[in-house]
Structure formats: C-alpha cells, structure tokens
Write a protein that holds these residues in place. Structure first.
Motif, PDB file in Angstrom:
ATOM      1  N   LEU A   7       6.004  59.345 -21.991  1.00 12.32           N
ATOM      2  CA  LEU A   7       6.575  58.145 -21.409  1.00 12.32           C
ATOM      3  C   LEU A   7       8.074  58.081 -21.671  1.00 12.32           C
ATOM      4  O   LEU A   7       8.562  58.540 -22.706  1.00 12.32           O
ATOM      5  N   LEU A   8       8.797  57.493 -20.729  1.00 12.06           N
ATOM      6  CA  LEU A   8      10.242  57.364 -20.837  1.00 12.06           C
ATOM      7  C   LEU A   8      10.599  55.926 -21.205  1.00 12.06           C
ATOM      8  O   LEU A   8      10.126  54.984 -20.570  1.00 12.06           O
ATOM      9  N   PRO A   9      11.438  55.731 -22.236  1.00 14.45           N
ATOM     10  CA  PRO A   9      11.854  54.367 -22.571  1.00 14.45           C
ATOM     11  C   PRO A   9      12.842  53.837 -21.540  1.00 14.45           C
ATOM     12  O   PRO A   9      13.620  54.584 -20.951  1.00 14.45           O
ATOM     13  N   ALA A  10      12.798  52.534 -21.322  1.00 14.35           N
ATOM     14  CA  ALA A  10      13.692  51.896 -20.360  1.00 14.35           C
ATOM     15  C   ALA A  10      13.835  50.427 -20.741  1.00 14.35           C
ATOM     16  O   ALA A  10      13.128  49.918 -21.617  1.00 14.35           O
ATOM     17  N   THR A  32      13.570  51.833  -9.627  1.00  8.40           N
ATOM     18  CA  THR A  32      12.524  50.856  -9.310  1.00  8.40           C
ATOM     19  C   THR A  32      11.179  51.479  -9.638  1.00  8.40           C
ATOM     20  O   THR A  32      10.862  52.574  -9.162  1.00  8.40           O
ATOM     21  N   ALA A  33      10.413  50.811 -10.488  1.00 12.28           N
ATOM     22  CA  ALA A  33       9.109  51.327 -10.933  1.00 12.28           C
ATOM     23  C   ALA A  33       7.986  50.498 -10.337  1.00 12.28           C
ATOM     24  O   ALA A  33       8.145  49.294 -10.066  1.00 12.28           O
ATOM     25  N   HIS A  34       6.849  51.130 -10.142  1.00 12.67           N
ATOM     26  CA  HIS A  34       5.652  50.412  -9.714  1.00 12.67           C
ATOM     27  C   HIS A  34       5.119  49.614 -10.893  1.00 12.67           C
ATOM     28  O   HIS A  34       4.995  50.126 -12.014  1.00 12.67           O
ATOM     29  N   CYS A  35       4.814  48.336 -10.649  1.00 14.61           N
ATOM     30  CA  CYS A  35       4.246  47.470 -11.684  1.00 14.61           C
ATOM     31  C   CYS A  35       2.780  47.225 -11.341  1.00 14.61           C
ATOM     32  O   CYS A  35       2.473  46.365 -10.509  1.00 14.61           O
ATOM     33  N   PRO A  36       1.860  47.962 -11.939  1.00 13.06           N
ATOM     34  CA  PRO A  36       0.431  47.860 -11.583  1.00 13.06           C
ATOM     35  C   PRO A  36      -0.250  46.683 -12.261  1.00 13.06           C
ATOM     36  O   PRO A  36      -1.205  46.835 -13.021  1.00 13.06           O
ATOM     37  N   ASN A  37       0.257  45.486 -11.973  1.00 15.78           N
ATOM     38  CA  ASN A  37      -0.293  44.285 -12.586  1.00 15.78           C
ATOM     39  C   ASN A  37      -0.046  43.106 -11.653  1.00 15.78           C
ATOM     40  O   ASN A  37       1.093  42.664 -11.506  1.00 15.78           O
ATOM     41  N   PRO A  38      -1.108  42.568 -11.018  1.00 15.15           N
ATOM     42  CA  PRO A  38      -0.928  41.460 -10.089  1.00 15.15           C
ATOM     43  C   PRO A  38      -0.909  40.084 -10.757  1.00 15.15           C
ATOM     44  O   PRO A  38      -0.747  39.071 -10.083  1.00 15.15           O
ATOM     45  N   GLY A  39      -1.069  40.043 -12.069  1.00 14.72           N
ATOM     46  CA  GLY A  39      -1.149  38.769 -12.774  1.00 14.72           C
ATOM     47  C   GLY A  39       0.213  38.154 -13.043  1.00 14.72           C
ATOM     48  O   GLY A  39       1.261  38.669 -12.628  1.00 14.72           O
ATOM     49  N   ALA A  56       5.603  59.398 -11.912  1.00 17.74           N
ATOM     50  CA  ALA A  56       4.539  59.316 -10.916  1.00 17.74           C
ATOM     51  C   ALA A  56       4.137  60.699 -10.437  1.00 17.74           C
ATOM     52  O   ALA A  56       4.901  61.670 -10.543  1.00 17.74           O
ATOM     53  N   ALA A  57       2.927  60.783  -9.919  1.00 16.76           N
ATOM     54  CA  ALA A  57       2.444  62.043  -9.358  1.00 16.76           C
ATOM     55  C   ALA A  57       3.261  62.388  -8.116  1.00 16.76           C
ATOM     56  O   ALA A  57       3.793  61.501  -7.435  1.00 16.76           O
ATOM     57  N   PRO A  58       3.386  63.671  -7.809  1.00 21.03           N
ATOM     58  CA  PRO A  58       4.124  64.067  -6.607  1.00 21.03           C
ATOM     59  C   PRO A  58       3.576  63.374  -5.369  1.00 21.03           C
ATOM     60  O   PRO A  58       2.370  63.207  -5.210  1.00 21.03           O
ATOM     61  N   GLY A  59       4.491  62.960  -4.509  1.00 17.14           N
ATOM     62  CA  GLY A  59       4.088  62.308  -3.276  1.00 17.14           C
ATOM     63  C   GLY A  59       4.054  60.792  -3.340  1.00 17.14           C
ATOM     64  O   GLY A  59       3.932  60.139  -2.295  1.00 17.14           O
ATOM     65  N   ARG A  60       4.165  60.233  -4.544  1.00 17.13           N
ATOM     66  CA  ARG A  60       4.164  58.776  -4.658  1.00 17.13           C
ATOM     67  C   ARG A  60       5.502  58.212  -4.171  1.00 17.13           C
ATOM     68  O   ARG A  60       6.543  58.856  -4.301  1.00 17.13           O
ATOM     69  N   LYS A  61       5.445  57.001  -3.642  1.00 12.90           N
ATOM     70  CA  LYS A  61       6.640  56.390  -3.068  1.00 12.90           C
ATOM     71  C   LYS A  61       7.692  56.107  -4.132  1.00 12.90           C
ATOM     72  O   LYS A  61       8.895  56.288  -3.896  1.00 12.90           O
ATOM     73  N   LEU A  62       7.238  55.635  -5.303  1.00 13.40           N
ATOM     74  CA  LEU A  62       8.151  55.313  -6.394  1.00 13.40           C
ATOM     75  C   LEU A  62       8.042  56.374  -7.485  1.00 13.40           C
ATOM     76  O   LEU A  62       6.953  56.882  -7.755  1.00 13.40           O
ATOM     77  N   PRO A  63       9.150  56.703  -8.143  1.00 11.17           N
ATOM     78  CA  PRO A  63       9.135  57.822  -9.096  1.00 11.17           C
ATOM     79  C   PRO A  63       8.483  57.508 -10.436  1.00 11.17           C
ATOM     80  O   PRO A  63       8.136  58.428 -11.180  1.00 11.17           O
ATOM     81  N   TYR A  64       8.326  56.219 -10.764  1.00  8.24           N
ATOM     82  CA  TYR A  64       7.800  55.864 -12.083  1.00  8.24           C
ATOM     83  C   TYR A  64       6.785  54.719 -11.965  1.00  8.24           C
ATOM     84  O   TYR A  64       6.843  53.903 -11.043  1.00  8.24           O
TER      85      TYR A  64
END
Length: 236
Positions: A7-10, A32-39, A56-64
C-alpha cells in the motif's frame, strides 16, 4: 487477508461523489482514488487524514483504490466495504471464529430464493444449515462501534430474511466485523436508522444469532480478531 501489493501512503484532500477521493501521494502527486464505500464514513474522511492506497488492477479507470485510513489516536480503519467478506471467508475456512468452527461446504453469495442472497451458506458439524450475513462497522461514537452509519433499507431486508430463515430451522447469523482497530463493543445506531434498529430487535428475538468480531488492521492486511460484546438491551 493480506493485501496483494504494497500500500502507498497518501493524504486525503477531499472525498466526493461517494466513490471518489482526491489524494496527495508522498512524492507530491495528486491522484483521484476509488473510494469503495457508499456509507457516510463519519470520522473517516477528514481532509489531511493519512490514508493507504492500493494500485488498481490493469484496465481499471482509476489508478488507485482507497483501503485504509489512520485515525487521530493512531488506530486504523478499513474503508473498503468489499474487504470484510474476504476476511470472514478466510476465517470461516480456517475455523478462526469461535462458534463457527468445523463448517463445511462454505458457499459465498448464496441464493436462498429469487432476489434473496446471503453472504455465506454452509453446513454445520451437526448437519444444520448455517446462513451468515456480514456487515462492516466503521462508525465509532462514545466508545461504541455502531451500525449503520447511514440509512440502509438493504440491511433491514437482510435482517428480515435471516429472521425468516431462523424460523424455518436454519442457524441464521448476523456477523458484524468491526473494521477498525479501536472498536471494543457494539450497538445499533437507532438514531441514524430506526427501521434497522427495530428489525434488529425482531431478528434477535426471532432466533437470529448476533456476533461482533474485532479486526487487526495494518498496511499489510486486515485479519480477524476476537469477539466483542454486543449491547444486550433493546436497540430501537
């Protein structure tokens, strides 16, 4: 559950549109990172918070993807709501959860009926059908880990489905994984979702077992912890 890549610190700049967050990496780059939390993510999305991102895995829209946040007291929380099921799946397979040892034929995302699924179905050592629904808990108020952090009609429906299953003879379990390292006891946030609190009381009265499990959260991975107490009184 180990993270597949380091993991990369930010630092968090801002969270917006529910699933997006702007971050600053240690080298100064803004991403810009994907935030996998709808709450609501109450207490977890303060600008300037130290976070950890996974490539992120190759092919994902966002890099992280955003995985962890460091809390003001040095504890950490997992913000990715897709990870708790993986943590629980590993724990069930290894028999690491007290009271759920010896399960066989463990099936994730099991369909009970058209339009009705449960996170895990399994067979107990005595042959009884075991149904488990998992919820990730990230809200902490007044020393209590609380669920939910926003209104969840879907969560209420899950409780009702477990209640029906318990009435038919299945062992129905509502498992709350405390996805932060500082949660030591659990209660329901009735002020946030009164309907969920009422469904919780009805489910517990109807034979649904309630388990709350702590977790160990680090940049290396998220692992199952010890059971923690659940408020025994009415929640609504």
């Amino acid at each position: 559950m180990q993270f597949q890549t380091p993991l990369l610190p930010a630092r968090l700049l801002r969270r917006y549109k529910r699933f997006l967050a702007d971050m600053v990496l240690e080298d100064g780059r803004e991403v810009t990172a994907h935030c996998p939390n709808p709450g609501a993510m109450t207490g977890l999305a303060a600008p300037g918070a130290r976070c950890w991102l996974e490539s992120a895995a190759p092919g994902r829209k966002l890099p992280y993807g955003w995985r962890l946040v460091e809390l003001p007291d040095g504890h950490r929380a997992c913000v990715d709501t897709t990870l708790p099921n993986r943590v629980v799946a590993e724990a069930l397979a290894s028999g690491a959860i007290a009271g759920l040892e010896g399960l066989t034929d463990i099936r994730p995302e099991f369909t009970l009926a058209p339009g009705t699924r449960v996170d895990f179905a399994a067979t107990g050592a005595d042959g009884q059908r075991v149904l488990i629904e998992v919820k990730s808990v990230t809200l902490l108020r007044d020393g209590w880990a609380e669920f939910p952090d926003s209104v969840t009609a879907r969560g209420t429906k899950h409780l009702q489905e477990l209640t029906i299953a318990a009435a038919t003879g299945a062992r129905a379990i509502m498992l709350y994984l405390i996805s932060r390292s500082d949660g030591a006891r659990l209660r329901i946030a009735a002020d946030i979702d009164p309907s969920y609190a009422r469904a919780f009381d009805a489910a517990r009265a109807g034979g649904v077992e309630v388990l709350a499990i702590g977790s160990r959260v680090s940049p290396q991975g998220v692992h199952i912890g010890a059971a923690i107490p659940v408020d025994p009184g009415p929640q609504a």
